[in-house]
Design a protein around this motif. Structure first.
Motif, PDB file in Angstrom:
ATOM      1  N   PHE A  69       0.970  -1.095  -0.022  1.00 39.07           N
ATOM      2  CA  PHE A  69      -0.018  -0.052   0.108  1.00 39.07           C
ATOM      3  C   PHE A  69       0.983   1.364   0.121  1.00 39.07           C
ATOM      4  O   PHE A  69       0.616   2.053  -0.671  1.00 39.07           O
ATOM      5  CB  PHE A  69      -0.970   0.169   1.154  1.00 39.07           C
ATOM      6  CG  PHE A  69      -2.229  -0.947   1.062  1.00 39.07           C
ATOM      7  CD1 PHE A  69      -3.195  -0.323   0.141  1.00 39.07           C
ATOM      8  CD2 PHE A  69      -2.377  -2.159   1.482  1.00 39.07           C
ATOM      9  CE1 PHE A  69      -4.484  -1.338  -0.051  1.00 39.07           C
ATOM     10  CE2 PHE A  69      -3.521  -2.997   1.318  1.00 39.07           C
ATOM     11  CZ  PHE A  69      -4.364  -2.532   0.542  1.00 39.07           C
ATOM     12  N   PRO A  70       2.043   1.429   0.777  1.00 38.94           N
ATOM     13  CA  PRO A  70       2.737   2.701   0.917  1.00 38.94           C
ATOM     14  C   PRO A  70       3.244   2.732  -0.362  1.00 38.94           C
ATOM     15  O   PRO A  70       3.376   4.090  -0.882  1.00 38.94           O
ATOM     16  CB  PRO A  70       3.744   2.382   1.946  1.00 38.94           C
ATOM     17  CG  PRO A  70       3.191   1.312   2.929  1.00 38.94           C
ATOM     18  CD  PRO A  70       2.181   0.689   1.907  1.00 38.94           C
ATOM     19  N   ASN A  71       4.050   1.809  -1.113  1.00 35.10           N
ATOM     20  CA  ASN A  71       4.282   2.090  -2.341  1.00 35.10           C
ATOM     21  C   ASN A  71       3.506   2.253  -3.661  1.00 35.10           C
ATOM     22  O   ASN A  71       3.834   3.183  -4.192  1.00 35.10           O
ATOM     23  CB  ASN A  71       5.207   0.781  -3.025  1.00 35.10           C
ATOM     24  CG  ASN A  71       6.560   0.569  -1.981  1.00 35.10           C
ATOM     25  OD1 ASN A  71       7.173   1.558  -1.602  1.00 35.10           O
ATOM     26  ND2 ASN A  71       6.666  -0.652  -2.219  1.00 35.10           N
ATOM     27  N   MET A  72       2.327   1.870  -3.627  1.00 35.65           N
ATOM     28  CA  MET A  72       1.064   2.259  -4.527  1.00 35.65           C
ATOM     29  C   MET A  72       0.910   3.558  -4.179  1.00 35.65           C
ATOM     30  O   MET A  72       0.819   4.248  -5.338  1.00 35.65           O
ATOM     31  CB  MET A  72       0.277   1.393  -4.303  1.00 35.65           C
ATOM     32  CG  MET A  72      -1.256   1.610  -5.224  1.00 35.65           C
ATOM     33  SD  MET A  72      -2.669   0.401  -4.789  1.00 35.65           S
ATOM     34  CE  MET A  72      -1.976  -1.138  -5.125  1.00 35.65           C
ATOM     35  N   ILE A  73       0.598   4.026  -2.880  1.00 34.53           N
ATOM     36  CA  ILE A  73       0.222   5.570  -2.638  1.00 34.53           C
ATOM     37  C   ILE A  73       1.249   6.252  -3.300  1.00 34.53           C
ATOM     38  O   ILE A  73       1.129   7.219  -3.835  1.00 34.53           O
ATOM     39  CB  ILE A  73      -0.092   5.397  -1.145  1.00 34.53           C
ATOM     40  CG1 ILE A  73      -1.415   4.730  -0.979  1.00 34.53           C
ATOM     41  CG2 ILE A  73      -0.084   7.111  -0.965  1.00 34.53           C
ATOM     42  CD1 ILE A  73      -1.692   4.707   0.597  1.00 34.53           C
ATOM     43  N   TRP A  74       2.650   5.973  -2.952  1.00 37.80           N
ATOM     44  CA  TRP A  74       3.636   6.963  -3.293  1.00 37.80           C
ATOM     45  C   TRP A  74       3.901   7.008  -5.101  1.00 37.80           C
ATOM     46  O   TRP A  74       3.967   8.000  -5.447  1.00 37.80           O
ATOM     47  CB  TRP A  74       4.877   6.274  -2.997  1.00 37.80           C
ATOM     48  CG  TRP A  74       6.230   7.213  -3.301  1.00 37.80           C
ATOM     49  CD1 TRP A  74       6.657   8.397  -2.136  1.00 37.80           C
ATOM     50  CD2 TRP A  74       6.835   7.138  -4.133  1.00 37.80           C
ATOM     51  NE1 TRP A  74       7.593   8.994  -2.641  1.00 37.80           N
ATOM     52  CE2 TRP A  74       8.075   8.086  -3.818  1.00 37.80           C
ATOM     53  CE3 TRP A  74       7.033   6.682  -5.269  1.00 37.80           C
ATOM     54  CZ2 TRP A  74       8.916   8.643  -4.977  1.00 37.80           C
ATOM     55  CZ3 TRP A  74       8.123   6.936  -6.309  1.00 37.80           C
ATOM     56  CH2 TRP A  74       8.893   7.871  -6.135  1.00 37.80           C
ATOM     57  N   ASP A  75       3.540   5.698  -5.764  1.00 34.75           N
ATOM     58  CA  ASP A  75       3.471   5.800  -6.928  1.00 34.75           C
ATOM     59  C   ASP A  75       2.393   6.867  -7.602  1.00 34.75           C
ATOM     60  O   ASP A  75       2.767   7.669  -8.740  1.00 34.75           O
ATOM     61  CB  ASP A  75       3.217   4.653  -7.475  1.00 34.75           C
ATOM     62  CG  ASP A  75       4.424   3.662  -7.473  1.00 34.75           C
ATOM     63  OD1 ASP A  75       5.786   4.311  -7.332  1.00 34.75           O
ATOM     64  OD2 ASP A  75       4.565   2.355  -7.587  1.00 34.75           O
ATOM     65  N   ILE A  76       1.271   6.582  -7.040  1.00 33.38           N
ATOM     66  CA  ILE A  76       0.273   7.601  -7.492  1.00 33.38           C
ATOM     67  C   ILE A  76       0.421   9.099  -7.129  1.00 33.38           C
ATOM     68  O   ILE A  76       0.158   9.901  -8.107  1.00 33.38           O
ATOM     69  CB  ILE A  76      -1.049   7.193  -6.600  1.00 33.38           C
ATOM     70  CG1 ILE A  76      -1.669   5.908  -7.234  1.00 33.38           C
ATOM     71  CG2 ILE A  76      -2.178   8.048  -6.954  1.00 33.38           C
ATOM     72  CD1 ILE A  76      -2.782   5.402  -6.443  1.00 33.38           C
ATOM     73  N   ASN A  77       1.081   9.238  -5.895  1.00 34.04           N
ATOM     74  CA  ASN A  77       1.378  10.860  -5.480  1.00 34.04           C
ATOM     75  C   ASN A  77       2.471  11.348  -6.604  1.00 34.04           C
ATOM     76  O   ASN A  77       2.342  12.478  -6.831  1.00 34.04           O
ATOM     77  CB  ASN A  77       2.142  10.802  -4.277  1.00 34.04           C
ATOM     78  CG  ASN A  77       0.965  10.640  -3.073  1.00 34.04           C
ATOM     79  OD1 ASN A  77       1.114  10.054  -2.101  1.00 34.04           O
ATOM     80  ND2 ASN A  77      -0.382  10.930  -3.139  1.00 34.04           N
ATOM     81  N   ASN A  78       3.516  10.385  -7.120  1.00 36.26           N
ATOM     82  CA  ASN A  78       4.592  11.009  -7.844  1.00 36.26           C
ATOM     83  C   ASN A  78       4.483  10.590  -9.252  1.00 36.26           C
ATOM     84  O   ASN A  78       5.367  10.751  -9.964  1.00 36.26           O
ATOM     85  CB  ASN A  78       5.581  10.462  -7.323  1.00 36.26           C
ATOM     86  CG  ASN A  78       5.971  10.984  -5.874  1.00 36.26           C
ATOM     87  OD1 ASN A  78       6.542  12.019  -5.810  1.00 36.26           O
ATOM     88  ND2 ASN A  78       5.671  10.299  -4.781  1.00 36.26           N
TER      89      ASN A  78
END
Length: 596
Positions: A80-89
């Motif tokens: 989840f953290p990596n997925m959210i970071w990918d969406i943010n960036n």
């Protein structure tokens, strides 16, 4: 009201008094009982409602807090953290590398929390991911028509149809999320300069509704979940429209803590109980309608209505019986008085008893005989007086007209115009025969027109005016009787006030006087006398005509006609004026064919 009651018949007075006493006593008893049972019922209900709302709020608060805590644990675990970071960036390249990992984490999460039917992770630019389904991007805008990116805090949205998963209604709970890889912190807010991401819990609406229905009772109108602005979250407007009223929303916003109150709905009233839920400032709302609480008291109300009807009938029968016994002789006396008023008391009622009412009836008969004789005598005297007044008014001749005519005849004789003088004498004689006809108040229309024609002939003979005169009578009215000397004063007014005092060059050419007598309908006659003179002031003419005494001798003729018309025809006379200078100035007199 008291005066009306006093004027009623005795039987009705007895009836009203007995019904009033009976009804007042029953109404007081019924109202006190009704109020007591309603208050007891309402108090019991409010206690149950407060208990139900408190229990529902506490239970729902516990479940939502548990879901919120579990959500925190879920989102800090990879991927989840990596997925959210990918969406943010803007580095999100696909679903495959996250699908299995997210599925392994969300499956036990959904199994442990029955209220949550599914979860979504989405970002701007149509990035939508769900561990339960692929290819759901096309349904996203249909599921979320509102702007979910505008809110900067955890937001609970109203229920809607779950078009993506075909699972009925859902209540979305939107978490704004962002992840910092350097600090390895997951925060519930949007970071400036980065693309927004949302983690959305899909709460099952049916589960919420089922729980609230179990907590409701038979008086409950609606029990539902509302946000901090009072907007219902688990119900729709077509199901419970009263929950969406502005008054209800305002009350929920105003009451910050758990409380209860009432809201007026025209003829009904909403009783509202509120319990606050800490999660996202939600509120559990319980509503019932006052009319629902009155249901249990309907049987009591029906019982009192039946008792009142029975007492009403008994009071009515008893009062009629008593009134017949007490007012039997009063009826006979009242009937006799009614016949006297109607003029049909030809055969006198004999009062043979010796009670007070019978003695009053005997005196009534004697008084009737005395009054009838007096009325006959008064009527004869009034007729003589009216006849004398009409005759006096009819015989008031303008002496100047007579003097001027005689002087004109004398001048014609001195100048040797015997034929002209003879014609004037003949016209004057015929004119005076009608004017001085003692004992006759009414003459035919034809004779009255002949009289005014003679007058105009005489006036044209001893003046240079050369007034054109024309009279037209409807053939059906020639032999109708009207008040005599009616038209001559009107023609005289036309000459005196219409054709005298002109400025040089402004005289009507030629001066004309016209008389029209036509039927008006409903056995009425319309008489119109008009000229083409300089006109007159209609308001002043009306005022002088109806004045007690004329302003001057110049207006005596119109005043005289008005008095004589009202003496002969009473209030059935209608007089109107029209004035268009140099075109048509007229007086219209409408009278019945038969005098009063």
């Amino acid at each position: 009201m008291i005066k009306r009651f006093a004027n009623l018949k005795v039987r009705y007075q007895l009836l009203i008094v007995m019904i009033f006493i009976t009804s007042a006593a029953l109404f007081l008893i019924g109202q006190l009982s009704y109020t007591y049972f309603y208050k007891r019922n309402a108090d019991e209900f409010m206690k149950k409602a407060e208990s139900s709302v408190h229990m529902a709020g506490a239970s729902l608060s516990t479940q939502l807090t548990s879901i919120s805590t579990a959500t925190n644990h879920l989102l800090v675990n990879q991927p989840f953290p990596n997925m959210i970071w990918d969406i943010n960036n803007r580095n999100f390249t696909g679903y495959a590398k996250y699908f299995s990992g997210v599925g392994l984490l969300t499956e036990p999460f959904l199994q442990n929390h029955d209220l949550v039917s599914n979860v979504l992770i989405c970002g701007e630019d149509k990035i939508v991911f769900s561990p339960s389904s692929l290819g759901i991007t096309d349904y996203f805008l249909e599921l979320f028509p509102e702007d979910i990116w505008a809110s900067s805090k955890i937001t609970v949205l109203p229920t809607r149809q779950n078009v993506m998963f075909r699972q009925g209604g859902v209540i979305p709970v939107c978490y704004p999320v962002s992840y910092n890889r350097n600090s390895k912190n997951l925060i519930y807010q949007d970071k400036p300069g980065e693309r927004k991401a949302r983690f959305i819990l899909m709460i099952d609406t049916a589960q919420i509704r089922s729980y609230f229905e179990r907590m409701s009772n038979r008086y409950t109108y609606c029990m539902y979940l509302a946000d901090e602005n009072g907007i219902p979250l688990d119900i729709e407007r077509d199901q419970y429209p009263d929950a969406f009223l502005t008054e209800v929303k305002d009350w929920i916003q105003k009451e910050k803590t758990s409380s209860d109150g009432s809201i007026n709905l025209g003829k009904d009233q909403l009783l509202v109980t509120k319990e606050s839920v800490p999660f996202c400032s939600l509120n559990v709302i319980h509503m019932t309608k006052k009319s629902a609480l009155l249901g249990d008291t309907k049987e009591l109300r029906s019982f009192f209505i039946l008792v009142w009807l029975a007492c009403f009938l008994a009071a009515s029968l008893l009062s009629f019986t008593l009134s017949n016994l007490l007012t039997r002789n009063i009826k006979v006396l009242g009937k006799a008085i009614g016949q006297i008023n109607d003029g049909t008391y030809d055969k006198k009622t004999e009062f043979s008893h010796t009670d007070e009412i019978s003695l009053l009836g005997v005196q009534l008969n004697k008084m009737y005989d005395t009054i009838r004789l007096q009325l006959i005598q008064i009527k004869k005297e009034e007729q003589k007086k009216a006849q004398a007044e009409i005759q006096m008014l009819s015989e008031q001749i303008n002496p100047h007209f007579l003097y001027n005519t005689l002087e004109c005849i004398h001048f014609q004789v001195l100048n040797g115009h015997q034929q002209t003088a003879g014609g004037m004498l003949e016209s004057l004689g015929r004119y005076l025969r009608t004017t001085l006809n003692v004992g006759k108040t009414f003459i035919t229309v034809e004779k009255e027109v002949e009289h005014v024609t003679l007058y105009m002939d005489i006036m044209n003979r001893h003046s240079t005016s050369g007034i054109q005169f024309h009279a037209e009578i409807d053939s059906s009215l020639k032999h109708i009787m009207i008040m005599k000397v009616l038209l001559q004063p009107l023609a005289e007014n036309c000459i005196k006030h219409g054709f005298e005092g002109f400025l040089e060059g402004l005289e009507p050419v030629p001066p004309q006087i016209t008389i029209n007598i036509t039927p008006r309908g409903d056995n009425r006659i319309l008489i119109e006398v008009s000229d083409n003179g300089k006109g007159f002031d209609i308001k002043r003419a009306s005022a002088l005509m109806k004045a007690e005494t004329p302003e001057s001798k110049d207006h005596f003729g119109l005043h005289n006609i008005y008095k004589r018309l009202h003496t002969c025809y009473g209030e059935l006379v209608e007089i109107t004026f029209t004035s268009i200078p140099y075109l048509k100035n007229s007086i219209q007199i409408e009278i019945p064919e038969n005098p009063v």
